[in-house]
Design a protein around this motif. Structure first.
Motif, PDB file in Angstrom:
ATOM      1  N   GLN A 270       0.827  -1.206   0.000  1.00 39.99           N
ATOM      2  CA  GLN A 270       0.000   0.000   0.000  1.00 39.99           C
ATOM      3  C   GLN A 270       0.862   1.257   0.000  1.00 39.99           C
ATOM      4  O   GLN A 270       0.584   2.220  -0.723  1.00 39.99           O
ATOM      5  CB  GLN A 270      -0.935  -0.016   1.213  1.00 39.99           C
ATOM      6  CG  GLN A 270      -2.028  -1.070   1.115  1.00 39.99           C
ATOM      7  CD  GLN A 270      -2.876  -1.137   2.374  1.00 39.99           C
ATOM      8  OE1 GLN A 270      -2.385  -0.927   3.476  1.00 39.99           O
ATOM      9  NE2 GLN A 270      -4.154  -1.425   2.204  1.00 39.99           N
ATOM     10  N   SER A 271       1.918   1.239   0.794  1.00 44.50           N
ATOM     11  CA  SER A 271       2.831   2.388   0.827  1.00 44.50           C
ATOM     12  C   SER A 271       3.527   2.561  -0.512  1.00 44.50           C
ATOM     13  O   SER A 271       3.720   3.686  -0.987  1.00 44.50           O
ATOM     14  CB  SER A 271       3.876   2.196   1.935  1.00 44.50           C
ATOM     15  OG  SER A 271       3.264   2.125   3.202  1.00 44.50           O
ATOM     16  N   ASP A 272       3.899   1.446  -1.123  1.00 44.74           N
ATOM     17  CA  ASP A 272       4.550   1.498  -2.434  1.00 44.74           C
ATOM     18  C   ASP A 272       3.604   2.087  -3.484  1.00 44.74           C
ATOM     19  O   ASP A 272       4.023   2.864  -4.342  1.00 44.74           O
ATOM     20  CB  ASP A 272       4.985   0.095  -2.833  1.00 44.74           C
ATOM     21  CG  ASP A 272       5.688   0.057  -4.173  1.00 44.74           C
ATOM     22  OD1 ASP A 272       6.750   0.692  -4.290  1.00 44.74           O
ATOM     23  OD2 ASP A 272       5.170  -0.589  -5.100  1.00 44.74           O
ATOM     24  N   PHE A 273       2.316   1.733  -3.419  1.00 44.23           N
ATOM     25  CA  PHE A 273       1.328   2.326  -4.336  1.00 44.23           C
ATOM     26  C   PHE A 273       1.288   3.838  -4.167  1.00 44.23           C
ATOM     27  O   PHE A 273       1.211   4.587  -5.141  1.00 44.23           O
ATOM     28  CB  PHE A 273      -0.058   1.751  -4.080  1.00 44.23           C
ATOM     29  CG  PHE A 273      -0.200   0.294  -4.387  1.00 44.23           C
ATOM     30  CD1 PHE A 273       0.653  -0.342  -5.279  1.00 44.23           C
ATOM     31  CD2 PHE A 273      -1.187  -0.455  -3.763  1.00 44.23           C
ATOM     32  CE1 PHE A 273       0.522  -1.696  -5.546  1.00 44.23           C
ATOM     33  CE2 PHE A 273      -1.331  -1.802  -4.031  1.00 44.23           C
ATOM     34  CZ  PHE A 273      -0.474  -2.427  -4.924  1.00 44.23           C
ATOM     35  N   LEU A 274       1.333   4.291  -2.915  1.00 36.80           N
ATOM     36  CA  LEU A 274       1.309   5.738  -2.661  1.00 36.80           C
ATOM     37  C   LEU A 274       2.524   6.421  -3.279  1.00 36.80           C
ATOM     38  O   LEU A 274       2.419   7.517  -3.833  1.00 36.80           O
ATOM     39  CB  LEU A 274       1.259   6.007  -1.160  1.00 36.80           C
ATOM     40  CG  LEU A 274       0.003   5.532  -0.411  1.00 36.80           C
ATOM     41  CD1 LEU A 274       0.091   5.932   1.058  1.00 36.80           C
ATOM     42  CD2 LEU A 274      -1.274   6.081  -1.027  1.00 36.80           C
ATOM     43  N   LEU A 275       3.682   5.776  -3.170  1.00 37.73           N
ATOM     44  CA  LEU A 275       4.910   6.362  -3.718  1.00 37.73           C
ATOM     45  C   LEU A 275       4.902   6.362  -5.247  1.00 37.73           C
ATOM     46  O   LEU A 275       5.329   7.321  -5.874  1.00 37.73           O
ATOM     47  CB  LEU A 275       6.127   5.580  -3.214  1.00 37.73           C
ATOM     48  CG  LEU A 275       6.417   5.654  -1.711  1.00 37.73           C
ATOM     49  CD1 LEU A 275       7.524   4.664  -1.341  1.00 37.73           C
ATOM     50  CD2 LEU A 275       6.807   7.059  -1.291  1.00 37.73           C
ATOM     51  N   ARG A 276       4.408   5.288  -5.847  1.00 37.48           N
ATOM     52  CA  ARG A 276       4.473   5.152  -7.303  1.00 37.48           C
ATOM     53  C   ARG A 276       3.311   5.830  -8.023  1.00 37.48           C
ATOM     54  O   ARG A 276       3.489   6.394  -9.102  1.00 37.48           O
ATOM     55  CB  ARG A 276       4.481   3.673  -7.709  1.00 37.48           C
ATOM     56  CG  ARG A 276       5.763   2.941  -7.391  1.00 37.48           C
ATOM     57  CD  ARG A 276       5.773   1.558  -8.010  1.00 37.48           C
ATOM     58  NE  ARG A 276       4.682   0.713  -7.523  1.00 37.48           N
ATOM     59  CZ  ARG A 276       3.671   0.307  -8.268  1.00 37.48           C
ATOM     60  NH1 ARG A 276       3.584   0.661  -9.536  1.00 37.48           N
ATOM     61  NH2 ARG A 276       2.726  -0.468  -7.754  1.00 37.48           N
ATOM     62  N   LEU A 277       2.115   5.746  -7.447  1.00 37.65           N
ATOM     63  CA  LEU A 277       0.910   6.126  -8.190  1.00 37.65           C
ATOM     64  C   LEU A 277       0.162   7.320  -7.627  1.00 37.65           C
ATOM     65  O   LEU A 277      -0.668   7.907  -8.337  1.00 37.65           O
ATOM     66  CB  LEU A 277      -0.051   4.926  -8.246  1.00 37.65           C
ATOM     67  CG  LEU A 277       0.529   3.630  -8.815  1.00 37.65           C
ATOM     68  CD1 LEU A 277      -0.494   2.508  -8.710  1.00 37.65           C
ATOM     69  CD2 LEU A 277       0.973   3.820 -10.253  1.00 37.65           C
ATOM     70  N   TYR A 278       0.427   7.686  -6.376  1.00 35.93           N
ATOM     71  CA  TYR A 278      -0.359   8.729  -5.725  1.00 35.93           C
ATOM     72  C   TYR A 278       0.427  10.007  -5.458  1.00 35.93           C
ATOM     73  O   TYR A 278      -0.097  10.926  -4.839  1.00 35.93           O
ATOM     74  CB  TYR A 278      -0.929   8.203  -4.405  1.00 35.93           C
ATOM     75  CG  TYR A 278      -2.089   7.247  -4.583  1.00 35.93           C
ATOM     76  CD1 TYR A 278      -3.387   7.616  -4.232  1.00 35.93           C
ATOM     77  CD2 TYR A 278      -1.902   5.980  -5.103  1.00 35.93           C
ATOM     78  CE1 TYR A 278      -4.450   6.742  -4.376  1.00 35.93           C
ATOM     79  CE2 TYR A 278      -2.960   5.101  -5.272  1.00 35.93           C
ATOM     80  CZ  TYR A 278      -4.226   5.491  -4.909  1.00 35.93           C
ATOM     81  OH  TYR A 278      -5.281   4.621  -5.075  1.00 35.93           O
ATOM     82  N   GLY A 279       1.658  10.058  -5.896  1.00 37.92           N
ATOM     83  CA  GLY A 279       2.443  11.267  -5.718  1.00 37.92           C
ATOM     84  C   GLY A 279       2.932  11.506  -4.311  1.00 37.92           C
ATOM     85  O   GLY A 279       3.360  12.618  -3.974  1.00 37.92           O
TER      86      GLY A 279
END
Length: 408
Positions: A270-279
Motif C-alpha cells: 500500500q505504501s509502495d502504491f502511494l509512492l508510485r501512483l499517488y504522488g
C-alpha cells in the motif's frame, strides 16, 4: 544421478521458483488429475502483468536449483538436503514452447540458482532466451533474472532479449544483507547490478526492471525497506518493487524464526502504491518509533490523520495532487473530479459517487461546496480511542472506515 524427464524436472524447478515474486497472486489448481487443454499446470505457472496492464500466465521456473550461495532463508541454498536438478537450455526452451502452443502459458519468467559461477549461469539463462527468440521466433513476454555480480555484457544481452529483467535486493542495506548471506556483496554485486540495468535502460526503452525484498528475514524495519525502494525509484529507474513476507523453511538457518505477518507485506505494498501512483513522498509516510508502519491503519489514512492542517479539504477547489491525499480517492476518481469541475460544481455527496469516490472513507476528510458531511472527528494526532480502520484498498471481506463521534 537419476535422469529425470522434463516434467519431473518442472515439478522440482517450478516449485523452487515460487519464492521469486512477480505478481501478488498465483494460479491455483482446483482439482488434481491429468493435464488437459486449457488446464493449469500444478507447478511452474503464475499470473503477472505486462507493462501495458495485461494479465498473462507465465511459465515460471528455475533453470537449476543447484546453488553456491548461502542465503539463510532460501530453500535452494548450498548444503541443504533437497532434490536437485537442472534444465539444458534447449530442453527448457522446447518445454516452454510446448506449453505455449497448448495455450497453457503466454510468457516466461526464468530465474536460477548460481552454479559453477555467475557468468556460467547467466550464459545458460541467455541461451534459453536466445533459442526462444531466434530458433522459435517467439515474440511474447520474457522476464529474465539478473544474478548478483552479472557482467555488464550479460546484463546488456538479457535486456535485448527480455521485456523485463529483475535483480533481487532481498534486504535494504549492506548490514541487513550480511545477516542473510555471507556470499553476496551488497555494493559490488547488488547496487552495481542496479546501476548496470539502469544504464542499459536508455538503450532498451521498452524494457523495465523490478526487484524483490524478503520482509522480516533480516530484522529490518519498514522504514529501511521503503527508504531503499524510494532510492531505487529515483536513482535506478526501478519500475516495480515486490515484497515477500518471510516464511521459515525447514533445513535453513532461519527455520526457527517466526514468519512475517502477511499484513505487514500488505502495508508495504500500500505504501509502495502511494509512492508510485499517488504522488506521495517518502517523508509523507507515517512510521512508529521502531520505524514500522501501523498495521492497524492503511498508510494513506495514517497520513490523513497525522495532518489535520490539511483536512478537511474542499472538493471543488483541491488540486489533483491534493485530492490524491484523500482516503477513498484514487488517481482515476481524482482525475474525473477535476475534469467535471471545469463545468460543474459539486454540491451533494451523492454527486461524487459517479466519480468513483468511496464516500464512507472520504466524507470525514472533505467539504462539499463548503459543507461538511462526515463524522465530526478530531483531526489531530491519531488517538486509537477515536477511530478504528482496517482497509483502504480492501475487498468485500474488509471493513470500511468507521469513525467514532468526537468534537473538533
Amino acid at each position: 544421478m537419476k535422469t529425470l524427464d522434463p516434467l519431473a524436472k518442472l515439478k522440482i524447478l517450478g516449485e523452487g521458483a515460487k519464492y521469486d515474486v512477480c505478481a501478488s497472486t498465483a494460479t491455483r489448481v482446483k482439482k488434481p488429475g491429468q493435464w488437459n487443454i486449457g488446464a493449469t499446470a500444478p507447478s511452474g505457472i503464475c499470473h503477472s502483468f505486462t507493462p501495458d496492464g495485461r494479465c498473462i500466465s507465465l511459465f515460471k521456473v528455475l533453470l537449476t536449483n543447484y546453488c553456491e550461495k548461502d542465503c539463510a532463508y532460501c530453500p535452494n541454498r548450498a548444503g541443504r538436503d533437497v532434490a536437485r536438478t537442472k534444465f539444458a537450455a534447449d530442453e527448457l526452451a522446447g518445454l516452454f514452447m510446448e506449453f505455449y502452443r497448448r495455450n497453457y502459458v503466454e510468457g516466461l519468467f526464468l530465474s536460477s540458482g548460481v552454479t559453477h559461477s555467475t557468468g556460467h549461469t547467466m550464459s545458460e539463462i541467455l541461451k534459453v532466451a536466445e533459442v526462444l527468440r531466434s530458433r522459435y521466433k517467439f515474440g511474447g513476454y520474457i522476464h529474465l533474472k539478473i544474478l548478483p555480480g552479472a557482467a555488464d555484457a550479460d546484463v546488456a544481452a538479457a535486456m535485448r532479449f527480455a521485456n523485463r529483467v529483475s535483480l533481487n535486493m532481498e534486504a535494504p542495506s549492506a548490514a541487513h544483507l550480511a545477516r542473510l548471506s555471507s556470499s553476496k556483496n551488497f555494493t559490488g554485486e547488488i547496487l552495481d547490478g542496479m546501476a548496470k540495468i539502469s544504464r542499459h535502460l536508455k538503450e532498451q526503452p521498452g524494457v523495465s526492471h523490478s526487484t524483490q525484498y524478503i520482509v522480516g528475514a533480516a530484522q529490518e524495519a519498514d522504514r529501511d525497506i521503503l527508504q531503499s525502494v524510494t532510492s531505487l525509484y529515483h536513482q535506478y529507474n526501478l519500475k516495480r518493487a515486490y515484497f515477500s513476507a518471510f516464511q521459515p523453511v525447514d533445513g535453513t538457518p532461519l527455520a526457527t524464526v517466526g514468519q512475517t505477518p502477511l499484513l505487514r507485506e500488505n502495508r508495504l505494498y500500500q505504501s509502495d502504491f502511494l509512492l508510485r501512483l499517488y504522488g506521495f513522498r517518502y517523508s509523507d509516510l507515517v512510521f512508529d518509533t521502531c520505524g514500522n508502519l501501523d498495521q492497524d491503519l492503511d498508510p494513506k489514512l495514517a497520513y490523513a490523520l497525522h495532518h489535520p492542517e490539511i483536512f478537511p479539504m474542499e472538493i471543488n477547489k483541491a488540486s489533483f495532487q491534493d485530492l490524491l491525499k484523500v482516503p477513498g480517492l484514487g488517481p482515476r476518481s481524482a482525475a474525473k473530479i477535476v475534469r467535471v469541475r471545469r463545468e460543474y460544481r459539486f454540491t451533494q455527496p451523492a454527486e461524487l459517487k459517479n466519480a468513483g469516490l468511496v464516500l464512507k472513507r472520504a466524507l470525514s476528510f472533505i467539504t462539499i461546496d463548503g459543507r461538511f458531511y462526515g463524522d465530526r472527528i478530531k483531526l489531530a494526532k491519531p488517538n486509537r480511542q477515536n477511530y478504528t480502520q482496517l482497509s483502504l484498498w480492501g475487498d468485500t471481506r474488509d471493513h470500511l472506515l468507521t469513525v467514532a463521534m468526537a468534537d473538533h
